[in-house]
Motif scaffolding. Structure first.
Motif, PDB file in Angstrom:
ATOM      1  N   SER A 116      11.317  58.736  58.498  1.00  0.00           N
ATOM      2  CA  SER A 116      10.830  60.287  58.281  1.00  0.00           C
ATOM      3  C   SER A 116      12.111  60.265  57.350  1.00  0.00           C
ATOM      4  N   CYS A 117      12.743  60.294  57.698  1.00  0.00           N
ATOM      5  CA  CYS A 117      14.553  61.174  57.638  1.00  0.00           C
ATOM      6  C   CYS A 117      16.173  60.267  56.517  1.00  0.00           C
ATOM      7  N   ALA A 118      15.019  59.859  55.924  1.00  0.00           N
ATOM      8  CA  ALA A 118      15.266  58.818  54.485  1.00  0.00           C
ATOM      9  C   ALA A 118      15.858  59.728  53.929  1.00  0.00           C
ATOM     10  N   ALA A 164      14.552  52.215  53.333  1.00  0.00           N
ATOM     11  CA  ALA A 164      14.257  53.033  55.163  1.00  0.00           C
ATOM     12  C   ALA A 164      13.482  53.843  54.592  1.00  0.00           C
ATOM     13  N   ALA A 165      13.034  54.066  53.609  1.00  0.00           N
ATOM     14  CA  ALA A 165      12.078  55.103  53.932  1.00  0.00           C
ATOM     15  C   ALA A 165      10.553  54.216  53.236  1.00  0.00           C
ATOM     16  N   SER A 166      10.856  52.317  52.401  1.00  0.00           N
ATOM     17  CA  SER A 166       9.638  51.739  52.475  1.00  0.00           C
ATOM     18  C   SER A 166       9.997  51.131  53.590  1.00  0.00           C
ATOM     19  N   ALA A 167      11.041  51.280  54.925  1.00  0.00           N
ATOM     20  CA  ALA A 167      10.369  51.130  56.265  1.00  0.00           C
ATOM     21  C   ALA A 167       9.912  51.648  57.061  1.00  0.00           C
ATOM     22  N   GLY A 168       9.468  53.143  56.430  1.00  0.00           N
ATOM     23  CA  GLY A 168       9.152  53.876  57.306  1.00  0.00           C
ATOM     24  C   GLY A 168       9.921  54.683  57.907  1.00  0.00           C
ATOM     25  N   SER A 186      21.533  56.144  47.511  1.00  0.00           N
ATOM     26  CA  SER A 186      20.178  55.602  47.203  1.00  0.00           C
ATOM     27  C   SER A 186      19.161  54.777  47.125  1.00  0.00           C
ATOM     28  N   GLY A 187      20.694  54.278  46.786  1.00  0.00           N
ATOM     29  CA  GLY A 187      19.352  52.128  47.495  1.00  0.00           C
ATOM     30  C   GLY A 187      19.217  52.274  48.901  1.00  0.00           C
ATOM     31  N   ILE A 188      19.826  52.077  49.904  1.00  0.00           N
ATOM     32  CA  ILE A 188      19.647  52.339  51.177  1.00  0.00           C
ATOM     33  C   ILE A 188      18.700  53.073  51.742  1.00  0.00           C
ATOM     34  N   ALA A 189      18.668  54.647  50.812  1.00  0.00           N
ATOM     35  CA  ALA A 189      17.750  55.337  51.991  1.00  0.00           C
ATOM     36  C   ALA A 189      15.998  54.744  51.114  1.00  0.00           C
TER      37      ALA A 189
END
Length: 262
Positions: free
Chosen positions: A221-223, A215-219, A209-212
């Motif tokens: 789209s599949c996070a 990763a979403a914050s870093a852009g 959950s934290g990784i996703a």
């Protein structure tokens, strides 16, 4: 920069299993017969619990953090050998290191800047044990087509400012080794990967959950989809998250130890 006590409790068994045992014992020995260990970014005191069996009775600890909630957890279990200090971890020159025979930090270096490490290396005259620095490696079994993209996005996010300057993220332990070596320390390094199986489903789910989110914050789209898939599959997944431990020893101390062994 901040972590909840619940997250730290969830990850502590994995951290304890991952720490390189030889490096941990060596660090404890270097603390000396009357240790005063200063633990930077102490969290709830997990480093003390990991080292306790390797230290003499009456070893003193000075726990340093900027989070009053985490310090309260430490204080709740304190004794006459424990000191709790709220301090700005970014202010290296004012950190309470006086009298320390060993300085420790766990899961901290990947959150700090290169400048922070330079400043700490310049100030320290005692051994420094830094464990569990994330090194950028993630492996999952079974794998997923998006694993590589998520890892890349997460690693990029890890280099953003976490409150201590632009973070070194996955490069932290390697760069710290170079910095401390240049500052006159002998640096030992060991791998300390998390190895998470289905029995650690709760940790895997919180981790992914934290990784996703990162990763979403870093852009990425599949996070979100990746995070949901990993959450649902956690009870059937094996996971390796790479970490590195380092032990930086001032050359004078190292030479004294070598002489004593001979």
């Amino acid at each position: 920069m901040g972590f909840s006590a619940d997250w730290l409790a969830l990850r502590e068994p994995a951290d304890l299993a991952a720490r390189d045992a030889a490096l941990l014992r060596h660090a404890a020995k270097l603390a000396g017969p009357e240790p005063l260990i200063v633990d930077l970014g102490c969290g709830t005191g997990a480093t003390r619990r990991a080292m306790a069996q390797h230290l003499p009775k009456g070893a003193r600890w000075r726990f340093v953090d900027n989070d009053p909630d985490l310090l309260a957890h430490v204080a709740a279990g304190s004794d006459q050998y424990t000191e709790v200090v709220k301090a700005d971890l970014a202010a290296i020159d004012s950190l309470p290191l006086d009298g320390a025979t060993l300085v420790t930090a766990s899961a901290l270096l990947d959150l700090v800047s290169e400048g922070w490490i330079h400043a700490l290396a310049a100030r320290l005259r005692t051994p420094f044990y830094a464990a569990l620095s994330y090194d950028g490696v993630m492996r999952w079994a079974p794998d997923d087509p998006d694993d590589r993209a998520i890892t890349d996005a997460f690693n990029h996010h890890q280099q953003s400012d976490k409150g201590l300057g632009p973070a070194l993220g996955p490069k932290a332990a390697a760069r710290a080794t170079q910095v401390f070596s240049a500052a006159g320390f002998i640096v030992q390094q060991a791998q300390s990967p998390w190895q998470l199986g289905p029995k650690m489903t709760d940790l895997q789910q919180a981790l992914t959950s934290g990784i996703a989110q990162a990763a979403a914050s870093a852009g990425s789209s599949c996070a979100e989809d990746w995070g949901q898939k990993r959450h649902d599959a956690a009870s059937n997944t094996q996971c390796v998250i790479g970490h590195l431990d380092i032990l930086a020893i001032p050359k004078r101390t190292h030479n004294e130890v070598v002489h004593a062994i001979r």
